[in-house]
Write a protein that holds these residues in place. Structure first.
Motif, mmCIF file in Angstrom:
data_model
loop_
_atom_site.group_PDB
_atom_site.id
_atom_site.type_symbol
_atom_site.label_atom_id
_atom_site.label_comp_id
_atom_site.label_asym_id
_atom_site.label_seq_id
_atom_site.Cartn_x
_atom_site.Cartn_y
_atom_site.Cartn_z
ATOM 1 N N ASP A 80 0.818 -1.211 0.000
ATOM 2 C CA ASP A 80 0.000 0.000 0.000
ATOM 3 C C ASP A 80 0.854 1.265 0.000
ATOM 4 O OD1 ASP A 80 -2.446 1.343 -0.074
ATOM 5 O OD2 ASP A 80 -2.511 1.540 2.107
ATOM 6 N N CYS A 91 -4.663 3.173 1.419
ATOM 7 C CA CYS A 91 -4.264 4.532 1.048
ATOM 8 C C CYS A 91 -4.381 4.704 -0.461
ATOM 9 C CB CYS A 91 -2.836 4.805 1.525
ATOM 10 S SG CYS A 91 -2.338 6.513 1.344
ATOM 11 N N ASP A 109 -3.663 -4.460 1.124
ATOM 12 C CA ASP A 109 -4.221 -3.986 2.403
ATOM 13 C C ASP A 109 -5.562 -4.643 2.744
ATOM 14 O OD1 ASP A 109 -2.145 -2.384 3.273
ATOM 15 O OD2 ASP A 109 -3.434 -0.675 3.733
ATOM 16 N N ASP A 161 0.613 6.889 3.336
ATOM 17 C CA ASP A 161 0.320 5.687 4.140
ATOM 18 C C ASP A 161 1.198 5.618 5.397
ATOM 19 O OD1 ASP A 161 -1.125 3.247 4.536
ATOM 20 O OD2 ASP A 161 0.580 2.097 3.777
ATOM 21 N N HIS A 208 -4.729 6.822 5.413
ATOM 22 C CA HIS A 208 -6.049 6.241 5.679
ATOM 23 C C HIS A 208 -6.130 5.636 7.086
ATOM 24 C CE1 HIS A 208 -5.121 1.776 4.813
ATOM 25 N NE2 HIS A 208 -3.972 2.400 4.794
ATOM 26 N N HIS A 209 -5.131 5.900 7.938
ATOM 27 C CA HIS A 209 -5.131 5.387 9.312
ATOM 28 C C HIS A 209 -5.821 6.380 10.247
ATOM 29 C CE1 HIS A 209 -1.564 3.412 7.492
ATOM 30 N NE2 HIS A 209 -1.949 2.380 8.207
HETATM 31 MN MN LIG Z 1 -2.097 1.098 4.188
#
Ligand SMILES: [Mn+2]
Length: 314
Positions: free
Chosen positions: A29, A124, A154, A81, A105-106
């Motif tokens: 990712d 991501c 992912d 990411d 995207h976390h």
């Molecule tokens: Mn990721």
């Protein structure tokens, strides 16, 4: 400061000489995001390159194929990411301390960058896809390969809950744009090196169960790398093994570092939040996949983790 997709697109369109940072122990990712963005910026006539603190595993070499990796004076630094500054690893401090933009995207992102585009999607690469569309970039087959790689890795080849209808829609568009989905899935999920196959056997042998068999722990030591000719680079596929055992709700893989300390990867199903468990030890991640580090040896780390599992599972 958090920004929206439109502003992020506008911002990138206004910049040039862009350095892209990925996270340490790079996965599909972060690399897919980085190289897709780099290719997109190149297609707009901008200079860009991707750097990573650790060596990039050979199986990902198609992501960067044909890219010009020569250095240039950097004007803008983008991390993709990468949830925390620490996860950048040992990239030069001058870049580590001035990340202008982070695309992530976390939900656990620590807001270390000047500007943050944070959308909680499965990968991501989904966010990069939306960003490139917003920027008006044409998705070439090479960009499609990069983005498909991040999405499939992912989501564990589209098997996790995190893969929602948007994930499938974007993947469909990527396949229409020329992503080699079958080949990529085979390279990412089926092909094993001989050294990895040996390590996997030892890893399965090391698996121990706790909390009425609801917790499975795999331990990987430096001795095991030596005995198999394998390395930490090849451990990415080990963590999901813990979840394959019936009845296991928390799967933990502890990997010993060269200096005797260790780190743990945590995998769970819906009932337990992996990021919550990792956070208890200063780590983070996603609800079903997270990680943390320990200054202690493997045995102490296992004891501490299993104790907290006992608390979470009551
Ligand atoms: Mn990721």
């Amino acid at each position: 400061m958090r920004i929206e997709l439109k502003e992020c697109a506008r911002l990138l369109l206004s910049k040039d000489n862009i350095l892209i940072l990925t996270h340490e122990r790079p996965d599909g990712d972060t690399l897919g995001s980085g190289f897709a963005l780099c290719r997109a910026l190149n297609s707009l006539g901008k200079k860009s390159r991707v750097i990573c603190s650790d060596e990039i595993p050979k199986k990902y070499s198609y992501l960067s194929f044909g890219l010009d990796n020569s250095e240039f004076p950097v004007d803008y630094v983008v991390a993709v990411d990468v949830a925390t500054k620490e996860l950048l690893g040992s990239v030069p401090e001058e870049y580590k301390n001035r990340v202008d933009l982070c695309i992530d995207h976390h939900s656990t992102n620590s807001h270390y960058a000047d500007k943050l585009l944070l959308i909680e999607s499965a990968a991501c690469c989904e966010n990069i896809y939306m960003l490139l569309c917003e920027m008006g970039v044409e998705i070439s087959s090479q960009i499609a390969d990069c983005l498909y790689t991040g999405i499939t890795t992912d989501t564990g080849c589209f098997r996790y809950d995190s893969a929602n209808s948007q994930t499938y829609h974007i993947a469909a568009h990527l396949i229409d744009s020329g992503a080699r989905n079958g080949w990529i899935n085979r390279v990412m999920f089926e092909t094993k090196t001989k050294t990895y196959a040996r390590l996997e056997r030892l890893a399965l042998d090391s698996m121990r169960f706790y909390c009425s068999d609801r917790v499975a722990v795999i331990t990987i030591t430096q001795d095991m790398y030596e005995a198999t000719g394998s390395s930490e680079q090849e451990t990415e596929a080990i963590a999901p093994l813990t979840r394959q055992i019936e009845g296991v709700e928390i799967g933990i893989t502890i990997r010993e570092n060269k200096n005797g300390t260790c780190k743990a990867s945590i995998r769970t199903f819906e009932k337990v939040n992996a990021a919550e468990l990792a956070k208890m030890f200063g780590g983070g991640g996603h609800p079903q996949a997270a990680a943390c580090r320990f200054d202690t040896d493997v045995e102490s780390a296992r004891e501490m983790l299993v104790e907290k599992c006992g608390v979470l599972l009551v």
